[in-house]
Motif scaffolding. Structure first.
Motif, PDB file in Angstrom:
ATOM      1  N   ILE A   1       0.863  -1.175   0.000  1.00  0.00           N
ATOM      2  CA  ILE A   1       0.000   0.000   0.000  1.00  0.00           C
ATOM      3  C   ILE A   1       0.902   1.228   0.000  1.00  0.00           C
ATOM      4  CG2 ILE A   1      -1.849   1.237   1.204  1.00  0.00           C
ATOM      5  CD1 ILE A   1      -2.444  -1.414   2.672  1.00  0.00           C
ATOM      6  N   TYR A   2       0.570   2.220  -0.831  1.00  0.00           N
ATOM      7  CA  TYR A   2       1.305   3.475  -0.866  1.00  0.00           C
ATOM      8  C   TYR A   2       0.389   4.591  -0.371  1.00  0.00           C
ATOM      9  CZ  TYR A   2       4.509   0.807  -3.810  1.00  0.00           C
ATOM     10  OH  TYR A   2       5.368  -0.147  -4.300  1.00  0.00           O
ATOM     11  N   PRO A   3       0.276   4.771   0.943  1.00  0.00           N
ATOM     12  CA  PRO A   3      -0.705   5.726   1.486  1.00  0.00           C
ATOM     13  C   PRO A   3      -0.438   7.171   1.092  1.00  0.00           C
ATOM     14  CG  PRO A   3       0.765   4.931   3.220  1.00  0.00           C
ATOM     15  CD  PRO A   3       1.044   4.105   2.007  1.00  0.00           C
ATOM     16  N   GLU A   4       0.820   7.524   0.786  1.00  0.00           N
ATOM     17  CA  GLU A   4       1.161   8.896   0.413  1.00  0.00           C
ATOM     18  C   GLU A   4       1.569   9.001  -1.053  1.00  0.00           C
ATOM     19  OE1 GLU A   4       4.305   9.795   3.090  1.00  0.00           O
ATOM     20  OE2 GLU A   4       3.028   9.849   4.868  1.00  0.00           O
TER      21      GLU A   4
ATOM     22  N   ARG B   1       6.207   7.001   2.925  1.00  0.00           N
ATOM     23  CA  ARG B   1       5.890   5.826   3.733  1.00  0.00           C
ATOM     24  C   ARG B   1       5.339   4.727   2.822  1.00  0.00           C
ATOM     25  NH1 ARG B   1       4.242   6.371   9.386  1.00  0.00           N
ATOM     26  NH2 ARG B   1       2.528   4.993   8.862  1.00  0.00           N
ATOM     27  N   ILE B   2       5.691   3.485   3.145  1.00  0.00           N
ATOM     28  CA  ILE B   2       5.179   2.328   2.413  1.00  0.00           C
ATOM     29  C   ILE B   2       4.624   1.348   3.441  1.00  0.00           C
ATOM     30  CG2 ILE B   2       5.709   0.455   0.795  1.00  0.00           C
ATOM     31  CD1 ILE B   2       8.099   2.099  -0.144  1.00  0.00           C
ATOM     32  N   GLN B   3       3.501   0.749   3.132  1.00  0.00           N
ATOM     33  CA  GLN B   3       2.902  -0.232   4.026  1.00  0.00           C
ATOM     34  C   GLN B   3       2.613  -1.516   3.255  1.00  0.00           C
ATOM     35  OE1 GLN B   3      -0.534   1.297   6.042  1.00  0.00           O
ATOM     36  NE2 GLN B   3       0.512   3.106   6.817  1.00  0.00           N
TER      37      GLN B   3
ATOM     38  N   LEU C   1      -0.721  -8.958  10.030  1.00  0.00           N
ATOM     39  CA  LEU C   1       0.643  -8.442  10.118  1.00  0.00           C
ATOM     40  C   LEU C   1       0.739  -7.175   9.271  1.00  0.00           C
ATOM     41  CD1 LEU C   1       3.726  -8.573  10.690  1.00  0.00           C
ATOM     42  CD2 LEU C   1       3.903 -10.149   8.742  1.00  0.00           C
ATOM     43  N   LEU C   2       1.255  -6.118   9.873  1.00  0.00           N
ATOM     44  CA  LEU C   2       1.413  -4.851   9.161  1.00  0.00           C
ATOM     45  C   LEU C   2       2.888  -4.477   9.116  1.00  0.00           C
ATOM     46  CD1 LEU C   2       0.060  -2.416   7.785  1.00  0.00           C
ATOM     47  CD2 LEU C   2      -0.102  -1.338  10.044  1.00  0.00           C
ATOM     48  N   LEU C   3       3.408  -4.240   7.908  1.00  0.00           N
ATOM     49  CA  LEU C   3       4.789  -3.806   7.703  1.00  0.00           C
ATOM     50  C   LEU C   3       4.772  -2.343   7.280  1.00  0.00           C
ATOM     51  CD1 LEU C   3       5.922  -6.845   5.508  1.00  0.00           C
ATOM     52  CD2 LEU C   3       5.986  -6.690   7.995  1.00  0.00           C
ATOM     53  N   ILE C   4       5.545  -1.502   7.949  1.00  0.00           N
ATOM     54  CA  ILE C   4       5.553  -0.072   7.647  1.00  0.00           C
ATOM     55  C   ILE C   4       6.993   0.400   7.483  1.00  0.00           C
ATOM     56  CG2 ILE C   4       4.899   2.234   8.418  1.00  0.00           C
ATOM     57  CD1 ILE C   4       2.710   1.007  10.087  1.00  0.00           C
ATOM     58  N   TYR C   5       7.299   0.958   6.306  1.00  0.00           N
ATOM     59  CA  TYR C   5       8.600   1.590   6.082  1.00  0.00           C
ATOM     60  C   TYR C   5       8.442   3.094   6.277  1.00  0.00           C
ATOM     61  CZ  TYR C   5      12.346   3.921   3.581  1.00  0.00           C
ATOM     62  OH  TYR C   5      13.367   4.773   3.249  1.00  0.00           O
ATOM     63  N   ILE C   6       9.298   3.672   7.138  1.00  0.00           N
ATOM     64  CA  ILE C   6       9.261   5.104   7.429  1.00  0.00           C
ATOM     65  C   ILE C   6      10.623   5.689   7.074  1.00  0.00           C
ATOM     66  CG2 ILE C   6       8.892   6.858   9.195  1.00  0.00           C
ATOM     67  CD1 ILE C   6       7.474   4.672  10.853  1.00  0.00           C
TER      68      ILE C   6
END
Length: 579
Positions: free
Chosen positions: A394-397, A404-406, A414-419
């Motif tokens: 998911i690309y919320p922005e 950020r990438i999710q 399970l949620l993976l979040i790149y900040i």
């Protein structure tokens, strides 16, 4: 009804017939007025919202500070670093004649002892450095690295090197597998190149970074720096934009735009100019920095014998202690190699790791990857190689390097979040740079909300390794403050230590990205996080990247697999346990 209309007209001067008239003309007129009124109200709301977003939030509990805020502790760590690596002695080396530097072509390597080598033995080699004139060196400080490898079975391990400070070095390797194995020892950087690298980080450190401030059709660029005093001295301007409130984790300053209609809130993006980085290097230093020969002598072939047909790998590497039970404090001071590759698989040497049920282990978990693009590789690895997790990107922005990438894995919740970490983060060309870097790390993790088990992985090395050592220390001290706030919020905190790489995309890249700086930054990370060693778990990826002679800043899939699985082994213990 008639009476009420009459009263309204008398009291307020309103012609109520106009509003009660139901003719098509009146209805269209009222509809247009309502539409334009709504647009006007929406425009005011949007302006206020954008103004609120573009204005940096004042965080009262975190004071404004410059890079000099932790002078006492920063000075102590610098002194310890200088003593540990003899940096002051190395920096005295001013290159004048490239032939006086250690030359891998002239240097020699000899086996220490004359005996058969069996699986499980320790192999010792002596290295004697000679200069370009064929004369023996009597001073240390050169950067060597060694490895054993067998490409046919995809087996690789790194060696431990001892600098005796007199031009001789001892290389220690473990015979882990049997068969014909090859030894390679490289003279990666001479002490003269290291001295130039240290001087660049002391004198230059990002002096060609510029911020672009834009509003409508007006644009202006100004210089930026992590040290407000250096920036004032370089530019002669005392009016600065203190971007700490946007940057949050690191001190960062830019010269305030001179154009009266531009302000600090109009930050648009950053640009880097590397041309000035090597201007202070003389011809001798440039020649050594761009030298193509690294291997000392020839690659040596060694026959390693197995003790029996069933023991082709060292039995002492079959550990029984699960990695989750291994002492975290010991992980910070490991001296031997953490693992080796065999059949392309990374095998840990200090603890037992065997992943079977990653999905169940990570059920109801949120993994945060806070850092640079090498951690973004991890998120994509989870999505592409652990297909059973069923993760959807998911690309919320929206897509972008500093976005950020999710990835959500519905089956296991399970949620993976790149900040992306805060500036300076290389060239941040993004129209919403100020928004991208606006939130603090606790804001990103949202500790006030119950989201199950949180696990945080940090890697801040790749983008800021060209900065001064003082800045990196200040940066890590700031990160420590945030980690202290997160101790009760996050289940596990990991910090990925610098891995070795040697990019050659540009002519001067070897001086810009010396592998040696990783040793210094690893030392700094260990010193700064000394009080958090029981909570923060270090991830040592240097051994794996040395063993495979990694050149790329972004490691290949085999290396990323080794890194990710090492990380997971510190989380997943009982394969039958359900979280």
């Amino acid at each position: 009804m008639i009476e009420s209309v009459y009263i309204s007209e008398r009291l307020y001067g309103i012609n109520m017939n106009y509003y009660t008239d139901k003719s098509p003309l009146r209805i269209r007129h009222l509809t247009c007025c309502a539409l334009f009124g709504s647009i006007y109200v929406f425009g005011i709301w949007l302006y206020l919202k954008m103004n609120e977003t573009l204005t940096p939030k004042r965080i009262k509990e975190i004071p404004v500070f410059s890079q000099n805020a932790w002078d006492d502790e920063s000075y102590r760590i610098e002194q310890d670093l200088n003593e540990r690596f003899s940096l002051e002695d190395i920096m005295l080396t001013q290159c004048t004649d490239a032939l006086l530097a250690a030359d891998p072509g002239q240097s020699k390597i000899e086996l220490n002892g004359d005996r058969l080598i069996y699986v499980g033995d320790t192999i010792l080699f002596n290295v004697f450095l000679f200069d370009g004139y064929g004369k023996k060196k009597y001073v240390g400080g050169d950067h060597l690295r060694a490895r054993l490898f067998n490409d046919s079975i995809k087996a690789y391990t790194n060696g431990h090197i001892t600098d005796h400070r007199n031009g001789t070095y001892t290389v220690q390797l473990d015979a882990i597998w049997s068969g014909v194995t090859h030894l390679e020892v490289e003279l990666l950087y001479t002490r003269e190149v290291i001295a130039a690298m240290l001087r660049l980080r002391r004198d230059w450190h990002f002096r060609d970074v510029r911020a672009i401030f834009t509003r409508f059709n007006i644009s202006e660029s100004t210089h930026c720096n992590s040290d407000d005093l250096t920036l004032k001295d370089d530019t002669g301007y005392s009016s600065l934009c203190n971007l700490f409130y946007w940057n949050s984790t690191m001190p960062w300053f830019c010269v305030k735009p001179k154009y009266r209609n531009l302000s600090c809130t109009d930050l648009s993006f950053y640009t880097h100019n590397w041309l000035g980085y090597v201007k202070t290097l003389n011809r001798c230093e440039l020649r050594l920095a761009n030298r193509k020969l690294f291997t000392i002598g020839k690659i040596i072939s060694i026959t390693i014998y197995s003790t029996s047909r069933s023991k082709r790998q060292a039995s002492f590497d079959l550990q029984t202690t699960p990695c989750t039970k291994y002492s975290r404090k010991k992980l910070w001071v490991l001296k031997n190699s953490t693992g080796y590759f065999y059949n392309g698989t990374w095998i840990l040497r200090h603890c037992k790791g065997e992943l079977k049920s990653v999905g169940e282990c990570l059920r109801n978990t949120t993994l945060y990857f806070w850092g640079d693009s090498t951690l973004r590789q991890w998120l994509y690895y989870f999505q592409s190689h652990y297909l059973f997790l069923g993760c959807t990107i998911i690309y919320p922005e929206g897509k972008g390097f500093f976005k950020r990438i999710q990835a959500y894995c519905k089956q296991y919740n399970l949620l993976l979040i790149y900040i992306p970490h805060n500036i300076p983060a290389a060239a941040a060309r993004d129209s919403n740079t100020n928004i991208t870097f606006a939130n603090t790390l606790p804001d990103q993790l949202n500790c006030s909300k119950s989201t199950g088990k949180r696990i945080l992985v940090i890697h801040l090395y790749a983008h800021i390794q060209l900065q001064s050592i003082k800045f990196f220390i200040a940066n890590m001290l700031s990160v420590r403050r945030y980690l202290e706030q997160l101790k009760d919020c996050v289940f596990r905190i990991f910090i990925k230590l610098p891995h070795t790489h040697r990019e050659e995309r540009y002519e001067t890249w070897t001086i810009r990205q010396p592998d040696y700086i990783g040793f210094l930054y690893t030392f700094i990370i260990r010193e700064v996080l000394h009080g958090l060693r029981q909570k923060v778990i270090p991830l040592n990826n240097r051994d794996a990247t040395i063993a495979t002679k990694n050149k790329d800043l972004h490691p290949n899939t085999m290396l990323v697999s080794a890194m990710v699985e090492t990380f997971l082994n510190y989380i997943c213990d009982d394969r039958r346990e359900r979280h």
